[in-house]
Design a protein around this motif. Structure first.
Motif, PDB file in Angstrom:
ATOM      1  N   ASP A 251       0.837  -1.190   0.000  1.00 47.94           N
ATOM      2  CA  ASP A 251       0.000   0.000   0.000  1.00 47.94           C
ATOM      3  C   ASP A 251       0.879   1.249   0.000  1.00 47.94           C
ATOM      4  OD1 ASP A 251      -2.457  -1.312  -0.003  1.00 47.94           O
ATOM      5  OD2 ASP A 251      -2.355  -1.610   2.193  1.00 47.94           O
ATOM      6  N   PRO A 252       0.432   2.343  -0.639  1.00 49.10           N
ATOM      7  CA  PRO A 252       1.219   3.580  -0.683  1.00 49.10           C
ATOM      8  C   PRO A 252       1.577   4.104   0.705  1.00 49.10           C
ATOM      9  CG  PRO A 252      -0.581   3.691  -2.270  1.00 49.10           C
ATOM     10  CD  PRO A 252      -0.804   2.457  -1.447  1.00 49.10           C
ATOM     11  N   GLU A 253       0.630   3.963   1.703  1.00 48.37           N
ATOM     12  CA  GLU A 253       0.903   4.464   3.034  1.00 48.37           C
ATOM     13  C   GLU A 253       2.098   3.753   3.687  1.00 48.37           C
ATOM     14  OE1 GLU A 253      -1.931   3.298   1.962  1.00 48.37           O
ATOM     15  OE2 GLU A 253      -3.212   5.095   1.806  1.00 48.37           O
ATOM     16  N   GLN A 254       2.303   2.480   3.309  1.00 47.03           N
ATOM     17  CA  GLN A 254       3.393   1.710   3.893  1.00 47.03           C
ATOM     18  C   GLN A 254       4.754   2.196   3.405  1.00 47.03           C
ATOM     19  OE1 GLN A 254       2.753  -2.490   3.450  1.00 47.03           O
ATOM     20  NE2 GLN A 254       4.724  -3.037   4.414  1.00 47.03           N
ATOM     21  N   LEU A 255       4.750   2.882   2.235  1.00 43.13           N
ATOM     22  CA  LEU A 255       6.016   3.344   1.639  1.00 43.13           C
ATOM     23  C   LEU A 255       6.422   4.734   2.112  1.00 43.13           C
ATOM     24  CD1 LEU A 255       5.487   2.127  -2.047  1.00 43.13           C
ATOM     25  CD2 LEU A 255       6.872   1.070  -0.249  1.00 43.13           C
ATOM     26  N   VAL A 256       5.586   5.406   2.910  1.00 41.71           N
ATOM     27  CA  VAL A 256       5.919   6.740   3.411  1.00 41.71           C
ATOM     28  C   VAL A 256       7.140   6.631   4.322  1.00 41.71           C
ATOM     29  CG1 VAL A 256       5.114   8.674   4.825  1.00 41.71           C
ATOM     30  CG2 VAL A 256       3.549   7.573   3.210  1.00 41.71           C
ATOM     31  N   SER A 257       7.991   7.617   4.217  1.00 44.93           N
ATOM     32  CA  SER A 257       9.205   7.623   5.028  1.00 44.93           C
ATOM     33  C   SER A 257       8.866   7.520   6.506  1.00 44.93           C
ATOM     34  CB  SER A 257       9.991   8.913   4.767  1.00 44.93           C
ATOM     35  OG  SER A 257      11.153   8.955   5.563  1.00 44.93           O
ATOM     36  N   GLY A 258       9.547   6.672   7.227  1.00 46.95           N
ATOM     37  CA  GLY A 258       9.308   6.461   8.648  1.00 46.95           C
ATOM     38  C   GLY A 258       8.401   5.297   8.919  1.00 46.95           C
ATOM     39  N   GLN A 259       7.719   4.762   7.923  1.00 53.04           N
ATOM     40  CA  GLN A 259       6.859   3.599   8.067  1.00 53.04           C
ATOM     41  C   GLN A 259       7.684   2.326   7.816  1.00 53.04           C
ATOM     42  OE1 GLN A 259       3.642   3.802   9.194  1.00 53.04           O
ATOM     43  NE2 GLN A 259       4.249   5.959   9.462  1.00 53.04           N
ATOM     44  N   PRO A 260       7.118   1.142   8.127  1.00 51.32           N
ATOM     45  CA  PRO A 260       7.875  -0.105   7.990  1.00 51.32           C
ATOM     46  C   PRO A 260       8.428  -0.336   6.589  1.00 51.32           C
ATOM     47  CG  PRO A 260       5.875  -0.484   9.255  1.00 51.32           C
ATOM     48  CD  PRO A 260       5.799   0.914   8.728  1.00 51.32           C
ATOM     49  N   GLY A 261       7.766   0.197   5.575  1.00 52.32           N
ATOM     50  CA  GLY A 261       8.247   0.034   4.224  1.00 52.32           C
ATOM     51  C   GLY A 261       7.987  -1.349   3.652  1.00 52.32           C
ATOM     52  N   LEU A 262       8.566  -1.602   2.526  1.00 50.75           N
ATOM     53  CA  LEU A 262       8.418  -2.885   1.837  1.00 50.75           C
ATOM     54  C   LEU A 262       9.676  -3.710   2.090  1.00 50.75           C
ATOM     55  CD1 LEU A 262       6.996  -4.749  -0.286  1.00 50.75           C
ATOM     56  CD2 LEU A 262       8.302  -3.504  -2.018  1.00 50.75           C
ATOM     57  N   PRO A 263       9.589  -4.849   2.795  1.00 51.20           N
ATOM     58  CA  PRO A 263      10.787  -5.644   3.071  1.00 51.20           C
ATOM     59  C   PRO A 263      11.198  -6.460   1.836  1.00 51.20           C
ATOM     60  CG  PRO A 263       8.878  -6.689   4.058  1.00 51.20           C
ATOM     61  CD  PRO A 263       8.386  -5.404   3.460  1.00 51.20           C
ATOM     62  N   VAL A 264      12.468  -6.314   1.459  1.00 53.36           N
ATOM     63  CA  VAL A 264      13.023  -7.086   0.337  1.00 53.36           C
ATOM     64  C   VAL A 264      14.231  -7.855   0.893  1.00 53.36           C
ATOM     65  CG1 VAL A 264      13.976  -7.017  -1.989  1.00 53.36           C
ATOM     66  CG2 VAL A 264      12.309  -5.290  -1.266  1.00 53.36           C
ATOM     67  N   THR A 265      14.197  -9.176   0.735  1.00 56.60           N
ATOM     68  CA  THR A 265      15.233 -10.028   1.325  1.00 56.60           C
ATOM     69  C   THR A 265      16.133 -10.596   0.232  1.00 56.60           C
ATOM     70  OG1 THR A 265      13.762 -10.612   3.152  1.00 56.60           O
ATOM     71  CG2 THR A 265      15.664 -12.056   2.755  1.00 56.60           C
ATOM     72  N   PHE A 266      17.468 -10.549   0.489  1.00 53.69           N
ATOM     73  CA  PHE A 266      18.476 -11.049  -0.455  1.00 53.69           C
ATOM     74  C   PHE A 266      19.280 -12.173   0.201  1.00 53.69           C
ATOM     75  CE2 PHE A 266      17.579  -6.697  -1.483  1.00 53.69           C
ATOM     76  CZ  PHE A 266      17.566  -6.646  -2.865  1.00 53.69           C
ATOM     77  N   SER A 267      19.635 -13.146  -0.573  1.00 54.33           N
ATOM     78  CA  SER A 267      20.546 -14.197  -0.132  1.00 54.33           C
ATOM     79  C   SER A 267      21.506 -14.516  -1.276  1.00 54.33           C
ATOM     80  CB  SER A 267      19.779 -15.452   0.308  1.00 54.33           C
ATOM     81  OG  SER A 267      19.034 -15.980  -0.768  1.00 54.33           O
ATOM     82  N   GLY A 268      22.660 -15.090  -0.924  1.00 53.07           N
ATOM     83  CA  GLY A 268      23.664 -15.387  -1.952  1.00 53.07           C
ATOM     84  C   GLY A 268      24.618 -14.230  -2.208  1.00 53.07           C
ATOM     85  N   LEU A 269      24.608 -13.232  -1.323  1.00 48.65           N
ATOM     86  CA  LEU A 269      25.536 -12.107  -1.456  1.00 48.65           C
ATOM     87  C   LEU A 269      26.883 -12.456  -0.816  1.00 48.65           C
ATOM     88  CD1 LEU A 269      23.060  -9.263  -0.427  1.00 48.65           C
ATOM     89  CD2 LEU A 269      23.825  -9.785  -2.748  1.00 48.65           C
ATOM     90  N   GLN A 270      27.864 -11.608  -1.059  1.00 51.80           N
ATOM     91  CA  GLN A 270      29.144 -11.695  -0.352  1.00 51.80           C
ATOM     92  C   GLN A 270      29.012 -10.962   0.987  1.00 51.80           C
ATOM     93  OE1 GLN A 270      32.198 -13.171  -1.354  1.00 51.80           O
ATOM     94  NE2 GLN A 270      30.874 -14.151  -2.868  1.00 51.80           N
ATOM     95  N   PRO A 271      29.647 -11.462   2.049  1.00 56.82           N
ATOM     96  CA  PRO A 271      29.598 -10.722   3.318  1.00 56.82           C
ATOM     97  C   PRO A 271      30.048  -9.270   3.136  1.00 56.82           C
ATOM     98  CG  PRO A 271      30.564 -12.896   3.655  1.00 56.82           C
ATOM     99  CD  PRO A 271      30.409 -12.722   2.156  1.00 56.82           C
ATOM    100  N   GLY A 272      29.250  -8.351   3.669  1.00 55.79           N
ATOM    101  CA  GLY A 272      29.558  -6.937   3.557  1.00 55.79           C
ATOM    102  C   GLY A 272      29.157  -6.308   2.240  1.00 55.79           C
TER     103      GLY A 272
END
Length: 354
Positions: A251-272
């Motif tokens: 929802d647009p309200e979730q994307l407002v700064s200071g709100q939880p936002g949209l969680p995007v999870t990554f795996s398979g990266l290099q540490p750091g």
């Protein structure tokens, strides 16, 4: 004074003494010292006159005696002093060390890094730098200089900024050369979190005097190094090797700064490894957007909370921009520069109406 020559028994005794002296001199050879040059003796006429008078008085019978007197005259009188030359010794030549020829010193400093290829985020056996043409017996600082496109302008179209590793130190030999293999404390990333950087222009081994890169206020940056290597050969990783998961709708309200936002999870990266996510309208209509970034932990995973603008300027819903659509784009700092064959990662996204 008597002036007549001796006769009779007296003459016989004289002759006997002369003969005895002659024979004794013949039996006892004289060992003469080594002859040296002496002044020329003056001819003594007195000895010759005495010999002539004696011979005339002897007559015929005195032939043999005259011969003896001649020998005696030659052996009598003052002898020239014979000086023995002191023994001389030839000087012993001292051995001389062979001449050493120092290798020619190049006119300009050089640094060579070989042809080893590096892949994030491991330096493998380390970076080897061979230096020459520097000041002998002097310490220098070596660091990795990673350069990124800066804010270009009319006055500085080639502007860039640098990110350095911590310096390592080496001391040159008597020829101004040195070699060092070390593991830098950071690996070059393909982009930074500065917000103004493009992709990496190149990573180099730079050589500086003193403690490392010197900040120079006159150029609003760092002074040029003494010498810079060719770009390090770095093979960045494939984008497709990273796994990305995110909710399909927000929802647009979730994307407002200071709100939880949209969680995007990554795996398979290099540490750091730095990962960046942003919302893009397709096919690119103008409008307020959203995004976020984060770094992978020691296991190579990261979760980024994507947010947008303030409540006064909310993110438009998918229905409001139709037929355009929203999508998520992402990339990570150890990944290849996007190309048509290997674009950034994308995920479809619906905004509003969840």
């Amino acid at each position: 004074m008597r002036t007549e020559p001796p006769t009779g028994d007296e003459f016989a005794r004289l002759l006997g003494r002369i003969s005895q002296n002659v024979l004794q001199n013949a039996e006892d050879p004289v060992v003469l010292p080594q002859a040296v040059s002496v002044p020329k003796r003056r001819f003594r006429w007195g000895a010759v006159v005495v010999a002539v008078l004696i011979v005339l008085g002897l007559g015929t019978a005195g032939g043999a005696v005259a011969l003896s007197l001649g020998f005696l005259g030659a052996g009598s009188g003052e002898r020239a002093p014979m000086v023995s030359a002191p023994p001389t010794s030839s000087p012993t030549p001292e051995p001389t060390a062979p001449a050493t020829t120092a290798p020619p010193t190049p006119e300009t400093p050089t640094v060579s890094v070989g042809d080893a290829v590096f892949s994030p985020g491991d330096w493998g056996a380390g970076v080897t730098a061979d230096l020459s043409g520097l000041t002998p017996h002097t310490q220098y600082a070596l660091s990795i200089d990673s350069r990124y496109r800066g804010e270009a302008g009319a006055d500085a179209p080639d502007a860039y900024f640098s990110v350095f590793s911590s310096p390592a130190f080496v001391t040159t030999d008597q020829n101004g050369a040195a070699s060092l293999t070390w593991t830098p404390d950071v690996f070059p990333q393909n982009f930074t979190e500065s917000g103004e950087s493009g992709y990496l222009l190149g990573s180099y081994v730079r050589v500086d005097a003193g403690d490392g890169p010197l900040f120079d206020d006159s150029i609003a940056g760092f002074a040029d190094p003494l010498v810079l290597s060719e770009p390090l050969p770095i093979e960045f990783l494939f984008i497709a090797s990273v796994t990305v998961t995110a909710p399909a709708c927000v929802d647009p309200e979730q994307l407002v700064s200071g709100q939880p936002g949209l969680p995007v999870t990554f795996s398979g990266l290099q540490p750091g490894e730095l990962v960046f996510v942003r919302g893009i309208q397709s096919p690119g209509s103008p409008g307020f957007t959203f995004g976020g970034f984060g770094r992978a932990d020691g296991e190579g995973t990261a979760t980024v909370a994507v947010n947008g603008n303030s409540a006064m300027y909310p993110v438009a819903s998918s229905a409001d921009i139709a037929p355009d659509a929203w999508r998520l784009e992402w990339s990570a700092s150890y990944r290849q520069t996007p190309t048509e064959e290997s674009p950034v990662g994308t995920l479809p996204l619906t905004v509003g109406g969840c």
